[in-house]
Design an enzyme around this catalytic site. Structure first.
Site, PDB file in Angstrom:
ATOM      1  N   ASP A  10       0.860  -1.162   0.000  1.00  0.00           N
ATOM      2  CA  ASP A  10       0.000   0.000   0.000  1.00  0.00           C
ATOM      3  C   ASP A  10       0.910   1.229   0.000  1.00  0.00           C
ATOM      4  O   ASP A  10       2.111   1.125   0.264  1.00  0.00           O
ATOM      5  CB  ASP A  10      -0.886  -0.019   1.249  1.00  0.00           C
ATOM      6  CG  ASP A  10      -1.648   1.266   1.457  1.00  0.00           C
ATOM      7  OD1 ASP A  10      -2.373   1.684   0.545  1.00  0.00           O
ATOM      8  OD2 ASP A  10      -1.476   1.875   2.529  1.00  0.00           O
ATOM      9  N   ASP A  12      -0.244   5.212   0.877  1.00  0.00           N
ATOM     10  CA  ASP A  12      -0.552   6.164   1.945  1.00  0.00           C
ATOM     11  C   ASP A  12      -0.716   5.447   3.281  1.00  0.00           C
ATOM     12  O   ASP A  12      -1.532   4.538   3.415  1.00  0.00           O
ATOM     13  CB  ASP A  12      -1.839   6.930   1.625  1.00  0.00           C
ATOM     14  CG  ASP A  12      -1.681   7.854   0.429  1.00  0.00           C
ATOM     15  OD1 ASP A  12      -0.672   8.572   0.377  1.00  0.00           O
ATOM     16  OD2 ASP A  12      -2.558   7.835  -0.453  1.00  0.00           O
TER      17      ASP A  12
END
Length: 220
Positions: A10, A12
């Site tokens: 991922d 953020d």
């Protein structure tokens, strides 16, 4: 049969500490529509979703046209902030070193699965000198929102890696649920935007120095 491993990150809240610019861009978007910005905890709780889904959850009482305008205003504000302020959105401590260590392994490929748009991700990669590092880059423009497994399944297809040889690294329940739906292993990080106790990963790491060993334990 390929013996390659795939580590999917991922962005953020996992690789990038982007909460300051997320809040600033959300503030600009809501101001553009004359709306009150929800509380910080509510905004950060939707990080990782596609923007369309995020605004549906934050503002379920406004119509789709206004939600669409909020999405566009957020995208413009976010890119503007990244362009103007080079200090925003730093990598979390140890992230780049962990990426570089994994890149040195002949049996390991890297991928991204993010709720960002293609334009937003390109800005991040350019800022941190990460262009060309990831073998697969999956963005919200081309997939249903997390936790739909589409991003991970596409990354597996692109790299030729089997499900049992892949792991998702993320900070939200959306990441963990996406990985579960795709049939891959899960590594959680506690420095992101969802409480660590909600993640229920296969492994939880306290810092990026522990990532390599966690990947080895899960994938061999």
């Amino acid at each position: 049969m390929s013996d390659l491993r795939l580590v999917i990150f991922d962005v953020d809240g996992t690789l990038i500490d982007s909460q300051a610019e997320i809040m600033a861009a959300m503030g600009a978007a809501f101001q553009s529509e004359g709306l009150t910005l929800p509380e910080r905890a509510a905004v950060l709780s939707i990080v990782g979703l596609s923007l369309a889904e995020a605004f549906k959850r934050l503002m379920p009482h406004v119509d789709e046209r206004q939600q669409g305008r909020l999405v566009d205003a957020y995208k413009d504000a976010f890119v503007g902030l990244r362009t103007q302020n080079k200090e925003m959105g730093p990598l979390f401590p140890g992230a780049r070193a962990a990426i570089d260590r994994l890149l040195e392994r002949d049996d390991t490929l890297l991928a991204l699965a993010t709720g960002k748009s293609r334009r937003g991700l390109d800005k991040v990669l350019e800022r941190h000198g990460l262009e060309g590092v990831f073998h697969s880059e999956q963005v919200a423009d081309h997939h249903p929102s997390k936790p739909n497994p589409s991003m991970i399944l596409t990354a597996l297809n692109q790299t030729g890696v089997m499900q049992h040889r892949a792991v998702m690294v993320g900070d939200t329940t959306y990441d963990m649920d996406m990985a579960r739906a795709a049939g891959v292993k899960k590594i959680g990080v506690p420095w992101g935007y969802h409480p660590a106790e909600h993640l229920m990963p296969d492994e939880m790491i306290d810092d990026f120095a522990a990532l390599d060993a966690a990947v080895d334990r899960l994938l061999g």
